[in-house]
Design an enzyme around this catalytic site. Sequence first.
Site, short mmCIF file in Angstrom:
data_model
loop_
_atom_site.label_atom_id
_atom_site.label_comp_id
_atom_site.label_asym_id
_atom_site.label_seq_id
_atom_site.Cartn_x
_atom_site.Cartn_y
_atom_site.Cartn_z
N ARG C 101 39.40 38.10 56.32
CA ARG C 101 40.47 38.97 55.58
C ARG C 101 40.46 39.19 54.46
O ARG C 101 41.48 39.79 53.95
CB ARG C 101 40.98 37.31 56.01
N GLU C 104 39.73 43.03 54.63
CA GLU C 104 40.57 43.54 55.10
C GLU C 104 42.33 44.53 54.04
O GLU C 104 42.59 45.15 54.26
CB GLU C 104 41.59 42.67 55.89
N SER C 127 36.18 46.89 34.96
CA SER C 127 35.18 46.84 34.81
C SER C 127 34.61 45.51 34.77
O SER C 127 34.92 44.68 35.42
CB SER C 127 35.53 46.42 33.16
#
Lengths: 146, 146, 146, 146, 146, 146, 146, 146, 146, 146
Positions: C101, C104, C127
Site C-alpha cells: 500500500r 502503491e 535529503s
Amino acid sequence: MSSTTHKPTILSNLPPIFSMLHEAKTKAGLTFEQLAQKIGRDEWYVAAIFYGQAKPDKQDIERLSQSLDVRINYLDEGLGDNFFPHRGLGEFPPQDPVLYRLYEVLVVYGYPLKHMIHEKFGDGIMSAIDFEGHVDKIEDPKGDRE
Amino acid sequence: MSSTTHKPTILSNLPPIFSMLHEAKTKAGLTFEQLAQKIGRDEWYVAAIFYGQAKPDKQDIERLSQSLDVRINYLDEGLGDNFFPHRGLGEFPPQDPVLYRLYEVLVVYGYPLKHMIHEKFGDGIMSAIDFEGHVDKIEDPKGDRE
Amino acid sequence: MSSTTHKPTILSNLPPIFSMLHEAKTKAGLTFEQLAQKIGRDEWYVAAIFYGQAKPDKQDIERLSQSLDVRINYLDEGLGDNFFPHRGLGEFPPQDPVLYRLYEVLVVYGYPLKHMIHEKFGDGIMSAIDFEGHVDKIEDPKGDRE
Amino acid sequence: MSSTTHKPTILSNLPPIFSMLHEAKTKAGLTFEQLAQKIGRDEWYVAAIFYGQAKPDKQDIERLSQSLDVRINYLDEGLGDNFFPHRGLGEFPPQDPVLYRLYEVLVVYGYPLKHMIHEKFGDGIMSAIDFEGHVDKIEDPKGDRE
Amino acid sequence: MSSTTHKPTILSNLPPIFSMLHEAKTKAGLTFEQLAQKIGRDEWYVAAIFYGQAKPDKQDIERLSQSLDVRINYLDEGLGDNFFPHRGLGEFPPQDPVLYRLYEVLVVYGYPLKHMIHEKFGDGIMSAIDFEGHVDKIEDPKGDRE
Amino acid sequence: MSSTTHKPTILSNLPPIFSMLHEAKTKAGLTFEQLAQKIGRDEWYVAAIFYGQAKPDKQDIERLSQSLDVRINYLDEGLGDNFFPHRGLGEFPPQDPVLYRLYEVLVVYGYPLKHMIHEKFGDGIMSAIDFEGHVDKIEDPKGDRE
Amino acid sequence: MSSTTHKPTILSNLPPIFSMLHEAKTKAGLTFEQLAQKIGRDEWYVAAIFYGQAKPDKQDIERLSQSLDVRINYLDEGLGDNFFPHRGLGEFPPQDPVLYRLYEVLVVYGYPLKHMIHEKFGDGIMSAIDFEGHVDKIEDPKGDRE
Amino acid sequence: MSSTTHKPTILSNLPPIFSMLHEAKTKAGLTFEQLAQKIGRDEWYVAAIFYGQAKPDKQDIERLSQSLDVRINYLDEGLGDNFFPHRGLGEFPPQDPVLYRLYEVLVVYGYPLKHMIHEKFGDGIMSAIDFEGHVDKIEDPKGDRE
Amino acid sequence: MSSTTHKPTILSNLPPIFSMLHEAKTKAGLTFEQLAQKIGRDEWYVAAIFYGQAKPDKQDIERLSQSLDVRINYLDEGLGDNFFPHRGLGEFPPQDPVLYRLYEVLVVYGYPLKHMIHEKFGDGIMSAIDFEGHVDKIEDPKGDRE
Amino acid sequence: MSSTTHKPTILSNLPPIFSMLHEAKTKAGLTFEQLAQKIGRDEWYVAAIFYGQAKPDKQDIERLSQSLDVRINYLDEGLGDNFFPHRGLGEFPPQDPVLYRLYEVLVVYGYPLKHMIHEKFGDGIMSAIDFEGHVDKIEDPKGDRE
C-alpha cells in the site's frame, strides 16, 4: 467529438476497430450490461469483445452492428473470419490498484487456495475452456466505504 | 512417520510451526472444510492460517489446539501476540497450472473487468479489508472433464 | 522456548544478533515505542536498529543492554565499532499488502508528488540524511474500518 | 507557444487532455496549491487529476473550466462520465532521485515500519480508500542545505 | 553407495521421496520405458511422477513399490492422499540446451503455430487436461549427426 | 478494404511486406495448408514465412507470387537475397493462452522430458537444423470440449 | 568470540578464508588504510582482497600473514596459486543507499559523462586494466552535514 | 587440507563429485592442458567435464581415475551411466569481468556478426553439435598490457 | 542540414529543445568545456543541462542564448520556470562499454568501497546534493593504449 | 525501390544514415568482405560501422563515399566529428537462434573458459580495446549439415 481524448490508453495498442467500438458504445449511451442484454450474451463476454479478448460469432456481429449503429462490414472485416484474439493485455504485475487488488488475492491466498481446490476436486486444474465470470454488486451489511 | 517427506515445498520457507500444523491436520484426518466447521470459522480463513497468511485470534488458537490435539503453548508462541503475518508467498507469475489459470483470468480479462467494475461501482477499488473468498463446487451441466 | 518458531522470516537472513534482540524484546514485553522512551530515542530509529538498518552509538548499546537485559559485550560485538549497516531488506516490489500500500502511493502519486515538490521547493531532492519518520495513529472522523 | 517543448515526458504517454490542462495551468500562472484553493479541493487531489490519477466530479470540472479558462465540453469529454483513471505511471523502481528517495524509505525501513504498524494497529492494512497525503514545508532547525 | 553424488541437482529442491525413487530405479536398472511397461502406464506419465509433476493413484503406488522394491508405506506417505503436485520446476528460460531447443521452437514459431491452430480449430486453446506427450525415436533419412 | 483493421498486432512490428502477404492471403481466401499444397511446401514452413521466421528460396517466391497474385518484384525486394530472418517474436513468457499452454508443457515436463531423451538418445541435443513440426487434428476418443 | 555475529552478510556467500581475514583484521585493530601501509599496497587493492575481488601475490600473502598474525599456509591455500577471483558481488541495482548514490550518478549523468569523455578522449573506453581508485576525504567548504 | 577453503563458489552448487575432481587436480598439480594430454582429449572438453558441462565416456573415466589417482568407482557413480549433464551455470549477464567481456562482444557485435554469417553461409545457424572451442595465447605485436 | 541524422538516439526520447541545443552547439563548434568557460559554469553541469539532467537558472539561460545564438524565448519556454528535470536516462545495466566500465567498478568494488567509506566517514551516505564531478585527462605513465 | 521493405528491423532503431548505408551497399551489390577490401579495412570493423557500433575515421568516410556512391557530406554529417557510437543493440538474451548459439557457448562453457584463461594468462581480463574478431568458413571434415 474527438476520438483521441476519451479512450483509455490500452486501446491505442489495439487495432482501430476497438476504439471505434468504444466510441459507438459511448454514443449509444449503453453499459456493457445493457448491451449484453440487447445482444443476448453474457456481460463479461461482451466486455471481453471490446478489448479484443473474445471473438464474436456471426450473430454477435450482426447484433452489435444493430445495437451500436456501426456498419456491419466494418465489424466483419475487423472481428470476423480473419480475426483471432491474441489474448493478454498490458503490464504484469498491474500497477492500477483495481487490478492489483485482484492480483494480490492470488499472491496472498494462492497456496491456501490450491490446497482447498486439491481437497475438494483432487489433483486437477480449473479448465480455462469452461471458465465463466460475473461481476455482481453484493450488498455488504457493513455498508459501502465512502 | 518422517516429517520431511510429505510436506509441500512451500512449507520449508515458513517457520516450523506451520509444518507442525499441517502434520497435525494430516494425523487428525481433517479437511480445511471440516476443520473450519469445528472451530466455527470460514474455510478460506482457516486455510490461510495454515500458510501464515492470516492471524488467528485467541479463540481460534484454543479451538485449533483442541481440534488438532496440539499443545496450546506451541500455537501461542508461534501464532499468538508476537506473530504477525508477512503476506505473499512464492513465485509470481506462478508456474503451477492451478494457480496460473487464476492468474491468466486477470491477464486476459483484467481490462474488461476494470471497465465493468467502473460501470457498476464508479471509480473505486475493491477493499482488500472486506475481501471474502469461497471455493465451491458448482456442477457444470456439461459434466466434469475426465 | 524455542527460538526458531516465532521470529519473522526476514530475521533468518540477518546475523543472529538481531534474532537475539527480538527475543529479548519479546521477553521484556516491550513495544518499540516503550523501548524508545526507555533509551531516549525515536521509535522509528529503534525499530530500524532491530532490523540492522540503523547503527546504535555507544550510549544506545548500553541502554539497550540494560532495558533488554542482554549482556553488553554481545551487543558490542554485533552492533559496535565493527558493525556497519548494509541497508535494504527483502524483495521489491513488496508482496505484503501493508508494504505494498505504501509502495502503491508512489506508483500512483509519484509524478503529481514530484510536481508539487517542484512547485514548493524548486528543483531539488529530499535529503535522505535529514529524513525523519513517524507512525502516528490519527483518528479518522469516519471511524475505523472493522 | 509550442506545446511540445515544455511538457514533462510522462504527459506524452497520457491522452492529450492532460497536456491541455498543464498548458492552461501554465498560462494561468497558477500553482497546484493556488488552483486547489480556487476550486475548493485538496492540493494533492488536484495534482493527481492533472496526471490522470484521480477523477474529478461534475463540480470540479466546472470550476477547473472557470479557473483555467478551458471550454467545459473539452473537460467533460475527456474527464467526465466516460473517463476512468487507469492508475500507475511510468517506471519502477524510479530512476529520478526525488522519487527514488521516497522509494528508498520503503526499501530501508519497510520491515521496521510494518513492525511498528503491527504494534500500534494490530494485523491490518492501511486502507488505500481513506488515504490522504499532504506536502508541507517544515522548517528544519538546522536550516536548508544550500 | 553415497546418495548425494549421483542425483541431478533439481532433485535437491524436491522432497527426499523423489531422490529415493531415482536411486531405487538406478538400483533396479530400469529405464522409464521399461518401468512404464511393468506398471502399465505411459512412459511420460511415469517420468513425471519421478519429478513430482504427476500424482500416482493407489494402483500406481502398489506397482511402483513392487517394481522398485521400495516399502509401500514410504511411497504412501510421500505420494499418497496428502500429496498433491506443485507443478513447475527450475528456471525459465532454461539454460540447458536440450530444454532450450524446445523452448526456442515456441519463441520462433509461436505466432505461425497459433495462426495454424486458429485455421484448423478456430479460436480455442489446447486443453492441458487432455494433454498427452510421447518421446519417440524417428529415424532421420539423413542419418544421425555424430 | 482498410489494411490496418484486420492484421494481428504482431505484424505491426514487422516490415510491411508481411502485412501485404497476410492481406493477399486473406483476399485469396487460402489457409496455410491450402497455400502450402499450391507451392509444394510444408504448411509449418509457409506459416513461418508469413511471420518472417523462415526464408523462402527463389522458387518459393515465384509460386507465392502466382498463388497470391502479388507482383514478384515486391516479394523479391522484401524476401529475396538481401533478406535474412531475424528470428524470435514478441514477449516471453507468452500471455496468450494458446501459446502459454505449449510453454507450460515445458515448464511442467521439462525435466522428465530431458531425462527420457537422455535414456533414449544419450547425452545430446535435438538439432534445431533438422527440426520439423506439424499441426494435425487428432480425434480425441472422448470427443471435443465444447 | 563468536565468528558468526559480527560479519557482514555478504561474507557468508564467500569461502570461509574471507571471514577469517576480516576477523583477524578486527582483532589486529587495523583499518584498510593502516594495513595497506604495512604491506606496501594501495588501500583500494587491499580492501578488494578482503572481499575476494583481487588476487594477492606471494609477497602480499607473506605480509598479510605477518600483519594479521594468520598462519601463512591458510592464506596460501585459500588465496594462493589455485585461487582466482570470481568478481562481482551481491545484488544490482544496489539497495544500500551508500552504493545506490554511486550508482545513481551513472543513472543520471551517464550520457553527459559519455559525451564529455568523447569530447576529451575521442571514441574509446576506459581501460579496466589500468583502473585505479581512491577514497579521499575532501573538506567541503560548506562543512559536513550533521 | 580443508576442502572448503579453496574451491570456487560455483562448485558448491554442483554435486560433490566435482569438488573432489578439482581437489584431486590441485593435488596432482596439473593444468587442464596437461591433463588433457594425459587422457588424450581436448583441453576445452576436459575443463567442461570438471564443471559438469560435458559427459565423459568409459575410457575418459578410466584415464581420469589413473591421472588424478581417484578411485574409479567414485567417478563411475558420479559421472557414469546414470549421470547426464544439466548444462548452464550461474548468473547471466555475468558480473565477472572476464566473462562479461566475452558477453559484451555479442552485445556490441551481435548484429554485424549475424549479417556477416548470413553473407558467408546464407540463412542458417551454427550447429551447437559441431561446436569446438580453443583457448590459445596469440602474441599481440603491441605486447601485453602490464 | 538535416536534424535527424547526427543526434544520438537518446535525444529522441527527450523534448525537442534538447536536440535544438545540441545542434546549436555543433554549429557553434564548441565543446562542453569551452561552453562552460563561456558561461562561467562547471563543464559537468553544462553537459547535464544538454541532456535534461540539470536545470539552468536565469543567468545560465541568458548566457546559453548568447553563446549558442539561440533565441532566449525558446530556451525560456523549454528550460525556464515551468521546466523541472525528470532525471535518469535510458537502460540499466548499460550496454555501452564506456558506461558499463563505470558500472562494473561498482559491481566489483562496491563492498570494499562501502567498507572503506565506513572506516573513513563512519556510517553515513554520500550526499547527492553536494555531489560534484569532473572528467580530467590524467597522463598514465605507461602511456595511452593505442 | 521502397526503402522500408528490405531493411532488417534493428535499423529502424538507428539514425537514418544507417539505413541509407545498407541501401547503398545493396545497390552496389557488395558484401562486407568485398567492401572491406575496397576501403582497406577489416571486414568485422566495416560491418560494425554499418550498425553504428564502430566509428569510421576521415579516410574511411572518403572511401565509403566512393565505394558506395554516397555523397560525402551525408556521411560526414552522420558519422563524422559529431558522431560517437552508443554501443549495444537490441535484446539480451537474444531470441534469434544464430545469436543465441553464441550466447549459449558462454552460458554453458563460461566457467570452464574462465578457468582455462586463468591457467594460461593468470588473473586478468581480455582487453576489449585490443579485441579483434574474424568470421571464417572452416571446412568441417564431416561436411555441412544440409
